[in-house]
Write a protein that holds these residues in place. Structure first.
Motif, short mmCIF file in Angstrom:
data_model
loop_
_atom_site.label_atom_id
_atom_site.label_comp_id
_atom_site.label_asym_id
_atom_site.label_seq_id
_atom_site.Cartn_x
_atom_site.Cartn_y
_atom_site.Cartn_z
N UNK A 93 -3.75 72.73 -15.96
CA UNK A 93 -4.20 72.27 -14.65
C UNK A 93 -4.07 70.78 -14.42
N UNK A 94 -3.14 70.13 -15.11
CA UNK A 94 -2.92 68.69 -14.89
C UNK A 94 -1.67 68.48 -14.06
N UNK A 95 -1.75 67.47 -13.18
CA UNK A 95 -0.62 67.12 -12.32
C UNK A 95 -0.04 65.79 -12.79
N UNK A 96 1.26 65.79 -13.07
CA UNK A 96 1.93 64.56 -13.50
C UNK A 96 2.27 63.73 -12.26
N UNK A 97 1.71 62.52 -12.16
CA UNK A 97 1.86 61.71 -10.95
C UNK A 97 3.24 61.09 -10.81
N UNK A 98 3.99 60.99 -11.91
CA UNK A 98 5.28 60.30 -11.85
C UNK A 98 5.11 58.79 -11.95
N UNK A 99 3.87 58.32 -12.10
CA UNK A 99 3.62 56.89 -12.25
C UNK A 99 3.52 56.55 -13.73
N UNK A 100 4.43 55.67 -14.17
CA UNK A 100 4.46 55.29 -15.59
C UNK A 100 3.55 54.09 -15.82
N UNK A 101 2.84 54.12 -16.93
CA UNK A 101 1.87 53.06 -17.21
C UNK A 101 2.08 52.50 -18.63
N UNK A 102 1.57 51.30 -18.85
CA UNK A 102 1.53 50.78 -20.22
C UNK A 102 0.07 50.54 -20.58
N UNK A 103 -0.28 50.88 -21.80
CA UNK A 103 -1.66 50.72 -22.25
C UNK A 103 -1.88 49.27 -22.64
N UNK A 104 -2.92 48.65 -22.07
CA UNK A 104 -3.23 47.25 -22.34
C UNK A 104 -4.19 47.16 -23.53
N UNK A 105 -5.20 48.05 -23.57
CA UNK A 105 -6.10 48.10 -24.72
C UNK A 105 -6.53 49.55 -24.93
N UNK A 106 -6.78 49.92 -26.18
CA UNK A 106 -7.08 51.31 -26.50
C UNK A 106 -8.56 51.65 -26.33
#
Lengths: 75, 409
Positions: free
Chosen positions: B293-306
């Motif tokens: 039930x998850x929708x992939x937004x197509x928006x790519x992100x980079x993780x700044x802090x974990x």
């Protein structure tokens, strides 16, 4: 440079159905007087960049024809 | 309270008090199921009437061309469909706002650019449209500068935030720089929510605007340099960055370009892409979900802090081009170009722009000489203005598709 800029500005005006302007003046406001919206200003920027390699909006916003000429270094 | 300003629209020069809105809502009559090409007051009035009467409506982008409406399979009969309303006797603005607020099941349908080229149809309940709306006494005297397209998700978010607090709304959408500046001053605007492109068009600003308490950026990638410049002219404004989508409404908000996920049952990151849970989405048959039930937004992100998880948006995974806050599917523009009898092949793509975020360009192969203006004029009745390429290059070969494969000619 002013001649080239006049040509580019008139290309953008022609593309949006506006009549050409006869001459450029430094005080001319791109938005209020030449009728350019954000899409037109982006188009103008790309066309100037194509000719000169300079992105006129890169570090600050320009309001007038004179400010473009200053950025192009050919007052 | 009854004479409080509801809306000022620079386009008509008209001002509409809440008392007029109340009177127009109470008058009943007929309501078009499809809201198209209305002025701002009538769009807002339609929304309020529909919500009060719990009448499901479809909000169409005022810029849609007839060709685009055909693509959406919306027919002339649909556009003339009317809903009969019962006259209501709502006594006060407070009662009116309460009547809107309580109809959380009321449904509003929108269209958003799809990755397949045909816009997706999405139906939201009021509850999801106002998920991020905050109503309390602190917001009672807010004055909103309305700077988004009213038929898009971001515009609806601002509208309901302002309406449900009984605030005055000052239309700044498609206003020129001088009008925006004078409206901020004349109406004492306290809140503005807009795209980076809208804010860029205000620059350079020599003056300061002390009445503004909040500036929000959305719809495009955040521009930290721009906000640093705005901070000087808006010394009392809190700067916020929001992430919202037509599919899910307002989801994330942050003070800068790094977002946090507050509820990991609603949003998560997988393979560098933001996923949104089905529970946040509007109803649509066209949104692909994974098995959980998850929708992939197509928006790519980079993780700044974990820990805590913070991330920033990078780009789009698919081919959609964000032009000044409007998402364009280049395939849709290519199809329109290729419907010209003299266009043999077209390739449409985005280029980074210091004005718009991205500008749309095209390479075309033609079988006879054409000018850029010829093609722009050809596209004008087919596509909304932001979907039309601003520079068209006439070329003799187009070698690669976006994914790097040889294109068949």
């Amino acid at each position: 440079m002013t001649g080239k800029l006049l040509e580019i500005i008139n290309t953008v005006r022609n593309n949006k159905g506006l009549p050409p302007v006869a001459e450029l003046m430094e005080a001319q406001d791109l938005r209020a007087e030449l009728g350019f919206d954000s899409l037109d200003l982006a188009e103008l920027t790309v066309r100037i960049e194509k000719e000169t390699g300079i992105d006129i909006f890169a570090d600050s916003f320009v309001l007038t024809v004179g400010e473009i000429l200053a950025k192009l270094g050919k007052q | 309270m009854t004479d409080k300003l509801f809306l000022h629209d620079h386009k008509s020069g008209n001002s509409y008090p809440y008392s007029l809105l109340l009177q127009d809502v109470n008058s009943g009559g007929l309501l078009n199921r499809y809201c198209l090409k209305q002025d701002l007051y009538n769009i807002f009035l339609t929304l309020v009437i529909a919500a009060v009467n719990e009448a499901g409506i479809v909000l169409l982008d005022s810029g849609f061309t007839d060709a685009e409406l055909q693509q959406l399979n919306i027919k002339q009969d649909d556009l003339s469909e009317q809903i009969r309303l019962n006259a209501t006797r709502i006594a006060s603005t407070e009662e009116l706002l309460q009547a809107v607020r309580t109809h959380t099941d009321w449904e509003l349908t929108l269209y958003t650019s799809g990755t397949t080229g045909v816009p997706k149809r999405i139906t939201h309940q009021l509850a999801s449209l106002i998920r991020a709306v905050k109503t309390d006494n602190r917001h009672r005297d807010d004055v909103w500068g309305f700077a988004y397209n009213p038929t898009h998700m971001a515009g609806l978010q601002v509208f309901f935030q302002a309406l449900l607090n009984g605030n005055s709304i000052i239309n700044l959408f498609e206003a020129d720089r001088e009008t925006v500046i004078s409206c901020i001053r004349d109406y004492g605007i306290t809140h503005i929510s807009a795209t980076p492109t809208f804010y860029r068009m205000l620059l350079p600003l020599d003056d300061t605007f002390p009445t503004v308490k909040s500036l929000t950026s959305g719809g495009e990638k955040f521009d930290p340099g721009l906000f640093a410049q705005l901070g000087k002219s808006f010394p009392n404004a809190r700067l916020r960055n929001i992430y919202a989508s037509t599919e899910a409404g307002s989801i994330l908000s942050a003070g800068d370009d790094a977002f946090s996920i507050l509820d990991d049952s609603m949003c998560r990151i997988q393979d560098g892409e933001l996923l949104v849970n089905n529970a946040l989405l509007g109803a649509s048959e066209e949104l692909p979900l994974d098995a959980d039930g998850w929708y992939a937004t197509g928006d790519l992100v980079e993780v700044v802090s974990e820990n805590p998880l913070r991330f920033r948006f990078l780009s789009r995974k698919n081919e959609m081009v964000n032009v000044g806050g409007y998402k364009v599917n280049p395939y849709e523009t290519e199809q329109a170009l290729q419907s010209h009898p003299a266009v043999k092949q077209a390739y449409v793509y985005g280029k980074a722009s210091s004005v718009l975020g991205n500008i749309l360009l095209a390479d075309v192969i033609t079988t006879q000489p054409l000018s850029e203006k010829d093609l722009r004029d050809f596209l004008a009745p087919l596509l909304q203005p932001y979907k039309i390429p601003r520079v068209i290059n006439f070329v003799t070969s187009i070698e690669l598709t976006r994914s790097g494969k040889l294109k068949r000619t």
